[in-house]
Scaffold this active site. Sequence first.
Site, mmCIF file in Angstrom:
data_model
loop_
_atom_site.group_PDB
_atom_site.id
_atom_site.type_symbol
_atom_site.label_atom_id
_atom_site.label_comp_id
_atom_site.label_asym_id
_atom_site.label_seq_id
_atom_site.Cartn_x
_atom_site.Cartn_y
_atom_site.Cartn_z
ATOM 1 N N LYS A 170 -7.701 -8.984 4.872
ATOM 2 C CA LYS A 170 -8.047 -10.113 5.731
ATOM 3 C C LYS A 170 -9.114 -9.531 6.650
ATOM 4 O O LYS A 170 -8.825 -9.069 7.754
ATOM 5 C CB LYS A 170 -6.818 -10.592 6.522
ATOM 6 C CG LYS A 170 -7.093 -11.684 7.559
ATOM 7 C CD LYS A 170 -6.957 -13.068 6.997
ATOM 8 C CE LYS A 170 -7.088 -14.107 8.110
ATOM 9 N NZ LYS A 170 -6.946 -15.478 7.607
ATOM 10 N N VAL A 219 -3.135 -24.839 6.442
ATOM 11 C CA VAL A 219 -2.703 -25.389 5.152
ATOM 12 C C VAL A 219 -1.740 -24.437 4.433
ATOM 13 O O VAL A 219 -1.227 -24.771 3.363
ATOM 14 C CB VAL A 219 -3.906 -25.705 4.235
ATOM 15 C CG1 VAL A 219 -4.776 -26.782 4.855
ATOM 16 C CG2 VAL A 219 -4.719 -24.453 3.921
#
Length: 213
Positions: free
Chosen positions: A36, A13
Amino acid sequence: MKGLFISGSGTDVGKTFIAQHLVQLLIQSRQVSVRKPVESDCRIVDGGLETKDARKLLNASNVAEDIDTVCPYKFHQCSSAESASKAQNTRLSLDQLVEACVSDTFVVVEGAGGLLSPLADEALNIDLAKSLALPLILVVKDELGAVNQALLTIKVARQYQLEIACVVLNQFVSNTLDNANAIRHYGQCKVVVYNKALTTQFSQEVGNILNLN
């Protein structure tokens, strides 16, 4: 710890793309670290694993850190982080991921997949977001079905008592679906649309939401 948690309504997305823009906006007024903590689908390079998303985030930040600090848990298999870690015979716990996100500066943390994607042993992305207690930026691809995807994710985020800073509708292709107004109305939250033509407007709107302007 101050910062933001970036998640999405699913995979592909544009979480990392939007996170990069947010980091570039934030570094105009502060030091910004990025995290991350776990990434799957990493490339094998010279016998080691090289990240894609974590490297992009690091390149956007203004704090010089090692990629292993930004992303200490790297896996090759293209799957959920939980499944990828098990494929490499690695036990990954929520506590390890929480510790990996700690930073002395403002930190932008990107999850792996959607909020309900399996992340570690007995833990989903939303469990990491809950543990970190950072405001949530929810990225949704602006397409047919986006309202349903956004509202479902907003509902579960509120069930976990997460603070939703805003929803970013990532508009890959211009459309007339008017998803933003529907999500604002039914989700009762702030919504910002991103597309290439609206980059300046996007920065201004997000800046206002995050009190940067």
